[in-house]
Scaffold this motif. Sequence first.
Motif, PDB file in Angstrom:
ATOM      1  N   GLY A 119       2.451   1.374  -3.525  1.00  0.00           N
ATOM      2  CA  GLY A 119       1.524   1.237  -4.643  1.00  0.00           C
ATOM      3  C   GLY A 119       1.804   0.009  -5.479  1.00  0.00           C
ATOM      4  N   GLY A 120       2.050  -1.113  -4.812  1.00  0.00           N
ATOM      5  CA  GLY A 120       2.446  -2.327  -5.509  1.00  0.00           C
ATOM      6  C   GLY A 120       1.325  -3.333  -5.705  1.00  0.00           C
ATOM      7  N   THR A 121       1.665  -4.374  -6.480  1.00  0.00           N
ATOM      8  CA  THR A 121       0.747  -5.479  -6.761  1.00  0.00           C
ATOM      9  C   THR A 121       1.316  -6.750  -6.152  1.00  0.00           C
ATOM     10  N   THR A 163      -2.552  -0.035  -4.953  1.00  0.00           N
ATOM     11  CA  THR A 163      -2.325   1.396  -5.186  1.00  0.00           C
ATOM     12  C   THR A 163      -3.510   2.223  -4.675  1.00  0.00           C
ATOM     13  N   GLY A 164      -3.210   3.249  -3.904  1.00  0.00           N
ATOM     14  CA  GLY A 164      -4.249   4.153  -3.427  1.00  0.00           C
ATOM     15  C   GLY A 164      -5.090   3.619  -2.291  1.00  0.00           C
ATOM     16  N   THR A 165      -4.716   2.474  -1.743  1.00  0.00           N
ATOM     17  CA  THR A 165      -5.486   1.874  -0.645  1.00  0.00           C
ATOM     18  C   THR A 165      -4.859   2.265   0.696  1.00  0.00           C
ATOM     19  N   ASP A 173      -3.856  -5.214  -6.849  1.00  0.00           N
ATOM     20  CA  ASP A 173      -3.178  -3.917  -6.867  1.00  0.00           C
ATOM     21  C   ASP A 173      -3.616  -3.106  -5.649  1.00  0.00           C
ATOM     22  N   LYS A 233       0.832  -1.205   0.000  1.00  0.00           N
ATOM     23  CA  LYS A 233       0.000   0.000   0.000  1.00  0.00           C
ATOM     24  C   LYS A 233       0.866   1.254   0.000  1.00  0.00           C
TER      25      LYS A 233
END
Length: 469
Positions: free
Chosen positions: A367-369, A377-379, A375, A364
Amino acid sequence: MSRILPADGVEFEFTVPVVVIGGGAAGMVAALAAHEQGAGVLVLERDALPQGSTALSAGLIPAPGTRWQHAAGIVDSPDRFAADIVAKAKGEPDPVEVARVTQAVGPALEWLADRYGLPFSVVDNFSYPGHSARRMHGLPSRSGAELIDRLRGAVETAGIDVLCEAHVTALYADGGQVLGVEITRPDGSVELVGCGVLILACNGYGGNRALVERHVPELADALYFGHPGNQGDALLWGEALGAATRHLSGHQGHGSVAHPAGILVTWATITEGGVQVNVEGRRFSNEAQGYSEQAAIVLRQPDGIAWTVFDERIAGIARQFEDFRQAEAMGAVLAADSPAELARLMKIDADALIAALAEIDRLKTVGGTDIFGRDFTGTAPLVPPYRAVRVTGALFHTQGGLVVDDDARVLDANGAPLPNLYAAGGAACGVSGSKASGYLSGNGLLTAVALGRIAGSAAASAAKEETSQ
């Protein structure tokens, strides 16, 4: 008991222009629509109180371009909604069938609000997987129980007859035309009621173990979280009358039913940044792909159990749903100030849980998977106090069924409508395709409300036309 009997020589105790089998959302909406068109209507419900699978759901109905969306500044359209449905189901649903319901559901919700006082609002504080706009609409409690209660109240206020504890055990037909029904009462007594038009709104076959084993074998041993009366009567009657069927393996599962409490835990616990771990404390999938396909994935874990892990921020969002509030009240939601303490309460390996949560926090941040393809990202990261719910996978309802046309008339194998048979909700083929992964959140109530109104209006017109001849 899903029999088709010859109507020749049968005397019915009375005849009603429009008979509706099933008192869930589809049946109640169909009854209201038919009554509004001036037709005499009788709803037949096998239970002592009409509830159906609707009462077990979150009661959320996806609809595009509504006034509630406009008020919230949400841009949406039937075409956009249709594209989301087709994308989730990998192109399997018939575009004509998809357009039929996506165009009808918004006006249906506004009709229910304006004419019958259902106070809908849009869920605008989080998004559901696969929906490109926030289009879920619900009542104040965000519960299916409130939805069916208000629909039942509208039917009662309209003066529509609802016969409860009236289990339809057979249809009387002359060729493909249904002339009446056999009703079996709890004491074993039988009544015969004639019909001008019949609407099947008795859902799918989720409660029929043999049919589930045949069409959805991966969930044959799963918890069934639908209404036990969903025995596939509509499917079996339709097939016996020569109806076409489609996507019978399609279904809605759910990977987050509190165990053993048996309460639905909103998927907002995942979409807002929560994760699932198994009883070993390890993550095992991309939870964000959808709650329907997650059911079978959870069931493949040790003991068929997983833990949904989130935090107080997410719990605050989840509390808008009555089911989640009930789960908290029952003690199903654990709380702790650290991952180690949470693991102790969960009775799982603390090191594994600490490592799993640390990895998602890292993803988080950057911004990784992850290795499963989720994904982050943005969480927002999870922060104390933490929450966890023990869950299992469940079968909610089936999505395949009888093929219908733009008037919700049941079609035969050649595409011709059967003389006087209509289907709505789970009795009709839905728009999820043949797989659990094709289910887009709300598809069940989408077809219940949209096809319910279409079927009721069309059936009333057909019944009046038959009477005038």
